[in-house]
Enzyme design. Structure first.
Site, short mmCIF file in Angstrom:
data_model
loop_
_atom_site.label_atom_id
_atom_site.label_comp_id
_atom_site.label_asym_id
_atom_site.label_seq_id
_atom_site.Cartn_x
_atom_site.Cartn_y
_atom_site.Cartn_z
CB SER A 12 -0.91 0.02 1.23
OG SER A 12 -0.16 0.27 2.41
CE LYS A 80 -3.36 3.56 13.24
NZ LYS A 80 -4.30 2.51 12.83
CG ASP A 81 -2.23 -1.22 12.11
OD1 ASP A 81 -3.21 -0.85 12.77
OD2 ASP A 81 -1.90 -0.70 11.03
NE ARG A 127 -8.05 5.15 19.02
CZ ARG A 127 -8.01 6.30 18.39
NH1 ARG A 127 -8.31 7.43 19.02
NH2 ARG A 127 -7.68 6.37 17.11
NE ARG A 128 -9.17 7.20 14.48
CZ ARG A 128 -8.48 6.70 13.46
NH1 ARG A 128 -9.10 5.99 12.53
NH2 ARG A 128 -7.18 6.90 13.38
NE ARG A 145 -13.89 -2.03 9.66
CZ ARG A 145 -13.23 -2.11 10.81
NH1 ARG A 145 -11.96 -1.77 10.87
NH2 ARG A 145 -13.85 -2.51 11.91
NE ARG A 151 -9.47 4.26 6.13
CZ ARG A 151 -8.68 4.69 7.10
NH1 ARG A 151 -9.20 5.30 8.16
NH2 ARG A 151 -7.37 4.56 7.01
CB CYS A 238 -8.59 -4.36 16.88
SG CYS A 238 -6.95 -4.04 16.21
#
Length: 528
Positions: A12, A80-81, A127-128, A145, A151, A238
């Site tokens: 990506s 974070k992943d 979380r958001r 997603r 997005r 997650c």
């Protein structure tokens, strides 16, 4: 290093930005690199099944396998992943300097929707979602997603008022809209390690680890380490609305951790400022603080299945210690005592000490709180417990002799010491017979009270079948608010057990003076 470092990455645009940034930084130190795109793995040849190696998660699995297969030398991740537990044989090699950790709201039209009774905000993050609903309960959250570009396009194609993104991703891809089209959500606590890039490598590859160390940003590594400890102990992954942020200002770490209910109606928060050199367990401490005050009720998923047996630990247990319990045993833990170190006069260690005695880690830590290692001139050191021994040898010096309990240590000293004088570093509530035994055998015992034990009792429910004790003071604190009844007392050693036997009918003593041994005694008892 002459070797070309093969950098593994997904293909990506954001992942490639991260990989190229790593390549650029390694190149600055003269290392040659090659980008290897890993999106799928063909034939897998590994010594163990993936689950035994700890390989999980759609974001990191293919890179982990490529690393273990020797197809790449390092793997680059959005930190974070990354799961809080790395696969067997893989370690964190470096963390780049953190980018923008904030979340941002990208606006579809304008900010006027804030004045309306309803609005639709898109995010795929639990979380958001929870934090937004906590602040704007009248808004509606819709799922979102895909990669960053996808997005943004979905926001354009749908009748939404805005969508939430990580600022770092938008900035790195140069996709952050103009000022009028986005709002920095500086009130929203980010995901642990958001904005940070992590490099993973094989634990055995020393040359690669040395090369990566050159680009490691210590301050970022410290901060995200605290955040991930917070996440690890809460077991959020997650699936739970967890936010965490640690920052360093003027040699102090400011840390905030939050846990929300998925619907945003409830919130628990922890905040603390500590010196940088005293922050090693800050994330874990914050997570336990929240858990002890009802945090588990806010978890989106129930991680522990219904247990047939429940026990209570009078000392906060780590995640690994909790996992050592049998699957049918549930545990709640909190600290029934707190330790306050005394200020010691320098004259205590002004002269060399021939025989120093320690029966607890607390005494060692309290002593080191007053004096540096070079100030402590001990010819011989005697102690109780393997963990106390490890701490002494790490922070002070070689231990001359160790025993499992105070009684055995006293017997050893009586039989083997020619010089009948010892200095005993202890706390204010010691209940062992070591000094008495030595005095009865004509020893001179110089007691140094290093710390004070403060009781922090609390009332517990009747549902528990066992209570875990780690000191006589813990027993004393428990009995301030509770009765013994028919509950089983599991004790860390004979000294603690002696205190417990005055009140409990059924007392089980661990074979070793360790928390793990106490937990084993619990497993053995309820397995019968």
């Amino acid at each position: 290093m002459d070797k070309i470092i093969r950098i593994g990455t997904r293909s990506s645009k954001l992942a490639l930005w991260q990989a190229n940034t790593v390549a650029e930084q390694l190149g600055h130190f003269g290392h040659k690199t090659e980008i290897v795109k890993i999106d799928s793995i063909g034939d897998i040849v590994l010594d163990k099944p993936l689950y035994e190696l700890g390989i999980t998660g759609v974001f990191t699995k293919n890179l982990d396998i490529a690393l273990l297969n020797g197809e790449i030398d390092i793997a680059v991740h959005s930190f974070k992943d990354v799961p809080t537990k790395l696969p067997e044989g893989i370690v964190q090699a470096a963390v780049l300097k953190r980018g923008d950790f904030n979340d941002v709201l990208v606006i579809k039209e304008d900010e006027n929707f804030f004045t309306k009774d309803a609005a639709i905000i898109a995010t795929g993050s639990l979380r958001r979602k929870a934090q937004w609903l906590y602040r704007y309960p009248h808004h509606t959250i819709t799922g979102l997603r895909g990669n960053v570009i996808t997005r943004l396009q979905k926001l354009e194609d749908n009748d939404w008022d805005g969508a939430i993104f990580a600022a770092a991703g938008l900035k790195r891809l140069k996709l952050l809209p103009e000022k009028e089209k986005h709002i920095k959500l500086d009130w929203m606590i980010p995901a642990p390690a958001q904005g940070a890039v992590m490099i993973a490598a094989l634990e055995k590859d020393e040359d690669i680890l040395e090369a990566c160390k050159e680009i490691n940003h210590e301050e970022t590594a410290t901060c995200v380490g605290i955040e991930r400890d917070f996440l690890r102990v809460l077991e959020g992954g997650c699936t739970a609305p967890i936010g965490a942020l640690a920052m360093i200002f003027d040699e102090e770490i400011k840390f905030k951790g939050t846990l929300f209910s998925p619907d945003g109606k409830n919130k628990m928060e922890f905040y603390k400022e500590v010196p940088v050199n005293n922050a090693t367990d800050l994330g874990e401490y914050g997570a336990n603080y929240i858990l002890e005050r009802g945090g588990k009720k806010l978890m989106r998923e129930v991680h522990d299945i219904e247990k047939s047996t429940l026990v209570y630990s009078t000392k906060s247990l780590s995640h690994d210690q909790t996992n050592n319990l049998s699957s049918k045993i549930g545990v709640t833990s909190s600290d029934f005592i707190t330790i306050r170190n005394n200020r010691l006069k320098r004259v205590i260690v002004k002269k060399p000490i021939k025989n120093a005695l320690f029966t607890s880690q607390n005494a060692v830590e309290a002593l080191l709180n007053n004096f540096s290692r070079v100030e402590l001139d001990f010819e011989n050191i005697y102690c109780v417990g393997r963990r106390t021994k490890r701490l002494i040898e790490k922070k002070i010096g070689k231990v001359t002799h160790i025993e499992n309990n105070s009684e055995k240590l006293a017997d050893y000293l009586v039989k083997n010491l020619d010089t009948k004088e010892v200095t005993f570093f202890c706390g204010d509530k010691r209940m062992d017979d070591l000094p008495t035994t030595l005095l009865n055998n004509y020893f001179i015992v110089n007691e140094v009270e290093c710390y004070q034990t403060q009781l922090t009792p609390r009332l517990i429910e009747d549902k528990y079948k066992g209570i875990l004790f780690y000191s006589p003071s813990g027993v004393e604190s428990y009995l301030k608010e509770n009765t013994a009844n028919e509950i089983v007392a599991f004790c860390i050693g004979e000294t603690t057990a002696k205190k417990a036997k005055d009140h409990f009918k059924n007392v089980v003593v661990s074979k070793l003076s360790t928390v793990e041994s106490v937990i084993k005694s619990v497993n053995d008892y309820f397995q019968e």
